[in-house]
Write an enzyme that holds these catalytic residues in place. Structure first.
Site, PDB file in Angstrom:
ATOM      1  N   ARG A  83       0.843  -1.199   0.000  1.00 10.37           N
ATOM      2  CA  ARG A  83       0.000   0.000   0.000  1.00 10.37           C
ATOM      3  C   ARG A  83       0.874   1.242   0.000  1.00 10.37           C
ATOM      4  O   ARG A  83       1.785   1.367   0.809  1.00 10.37           O
ATOM      5  CB  ARG A  83      -0.908   0.001   1.235  1.00 10.37           C
ATOM      6  CG  ARG A  83      -1.668   1.306   1.489  1.00 10.37           C
ATOM      7  CD  ARG A  83      -2.876   1.451   0.576  1.00 10.37           C
ATOM      8  NE  ARG A  83      -3.542   2.729   0.706  1.00 10.37           N
ATOM      9  CZ  ARG A  83      -4.570   2.989   1.505  1.00 10.37           C
ATOM     10  NH1 ARG A  83      -5.070   2.051   2.275  1.00 10.37           N
ATOM     11  NH2 ARG A  83      -5.112   4.179   1.507  1.00 10.37           N
ATOM     12  N   ARG A  93      -6.197   0.591  -4.417  1.00  7.49           N
ATOM     13  CA  ARG A  93      -5.170   0.252  -3.444  1.00  7.49           C
ATOM     14  C   ARG A  93      -5.063  -1.256  -3.310  1.00  7.49           C
ATOM     15  O   ARG A  93      -6.032  -1.974  -3.525  1.00  7.49           O
ATOM     16  CB  ARG A  93      -5.438   0.899  -2.090  1.00  7.49           C
ATOM     17  CG  ARG A  93      -6.561   0.358  -1.263  1.00  7.49           C
ATOM     18  CD  ARG A  93      -7.875   1.075  -1.163  1.00  7.49           C
ATOM     19  NE  ARG A  93      -7.944   2.441  -1.479  1.00  7.49           N
ATOM     20  CZ  ARG A  93      -8.138   3.411  -0.596  1.00  7.49           C
ATOM     21  NH1 ARG A  93      -8.299   3.146   0.657  1.00  7.49           N
ATOM     22  NH2 ARG A  93      -8.218   4.654  -0.987  1.00  7.49           N
ATOM     23  N   ASP A  96      -6.504  -1.873   2.234  1.00  3.69           N
ATOM     24  CA  ASP A  96      -6.952  -0.817   3.129  1.00  3.69           C
ATOM     25  C   ASP A  96      -7.467  -1.486   4.388  1.00  3.69           C
ATOM     26  O   ASP A  96      -8.320  -2.376   4.312  1.00  3.69           O
ATOM     27  CB  ASP A  96      -8.068  -0.003   2.456  1.00  3.69           C
ATOM     28  CG  ASP A  96      -8.475   1.215   3.269  1.00  3.69           C
ATOM     29  OD1 ASP A  96      -7.596   1.821   3.914  1.00  3.69           O
ATOM     30  OD2 ASP A  96      -9.662   1.562   3.250  1.00  3.69           O
ATOM     31  N   ASP A  98      -9.148  -0.471   8.043  1.00  6.86           N
ATOM     32  CA  ASP A  98      -9.726   0.605   8.848  1.00  6.86           C
ATOM     33  C   ASP A  98     -10.157   0.053  10.195  1.00  6.86           C
ATOM     34  O   ASP A  98     -10.907  -0.924  10.264  1.00  6.86           O
ATOM     35  CB  ASP A  98     -10.963   1.207   8.160  1.00  6.86           C
ATOM     36  CG  ASP A  98     -10.611   2.098   6.998  1.00  6.86           C
ATOM     37  OD1 ASP A  98      -9.528   2.716   7.023  1.00  6.86           O
ATOM     38  OD2 ASP A  98     -11.414   2.190   6.057  1.00  6.86           O
TER      39      ASP A  98
END
Length: 161
Positions: A83, A93, A96, A98
């Site tokens: 990334r 990407r 990811d 989160d």
């Protein structure tokens, strides 16, 4: 130990393999146990529409890491997966990660907001999260299952395992 929920997604490279490696890396974090993971979902891009579809999932962790320690670990896993954070929001990407929620913790500083402020807007987060914790109450947003009932899930398809 604190229960934490993490959203996973990506749309570059062998995304299925990258998500599996990320799940393994989450489970290998110090003082952390991977409790559960959702299915993978193929979802349309959000924000920047001119890009390949995403694969998304969610993971439940029991961790003794603090929120910023866990965030730093997530960022390391992203970097290890290739990334590159170039300032473009919502673009393509490899991975990811989160941090969505940590057992009732409310936090809003320059690095991290918990619960994640845009969960209710994102079917690609709600679908896998609802598999793991449909009754989870997100302070200021509502219960995951209720948020999902109001989300547009058009084009979000679970993949066979």
């Amino acid at each position: 130990m604190t229960r934490a929920f993490v959203a996973l997604g990506g749309n570059l490279g062998d995304t299925r393999a990258i998500l599996r490696q990320a799940l393994d890396a989450l489970g290998a974090l110090p003082r952390t146990h991977l409790v559960a993971q959702s299915r993978f979902y193929r979802t349309p891009p959000w924000g920047l529409r001119e890009q390949p579809p995403f694969l998304n999932a969610a993971a439940a962790l029991d961790t003794a890491l603090g929120p910023h320690e866990l965030l730093d670990a997530l960022l390391r896993i992203e970097r290890d997966a290739g990334r590159v954070r170039d300032g473009e929001r919502w673009g393509p990407r490899t991975l990811d990660l989160d941090l969505l929620h940590m057992d009732g913790l409310v936090l809003n500083d320059d690095r991290l907001t918990l619960p994640h402020p845009r969960i209710a807007e994102r079917a690609f987060v709600l679908l896998p999260l609802a598999e793991l914790a449909p009754d989870l109450e997100l302070q200021g947003q509502g219960r995951v299952s209720d948020l999902l009932a109001n989300a547009d899930t058009t084009g979000c398809d679970p993949l066979p395992t």
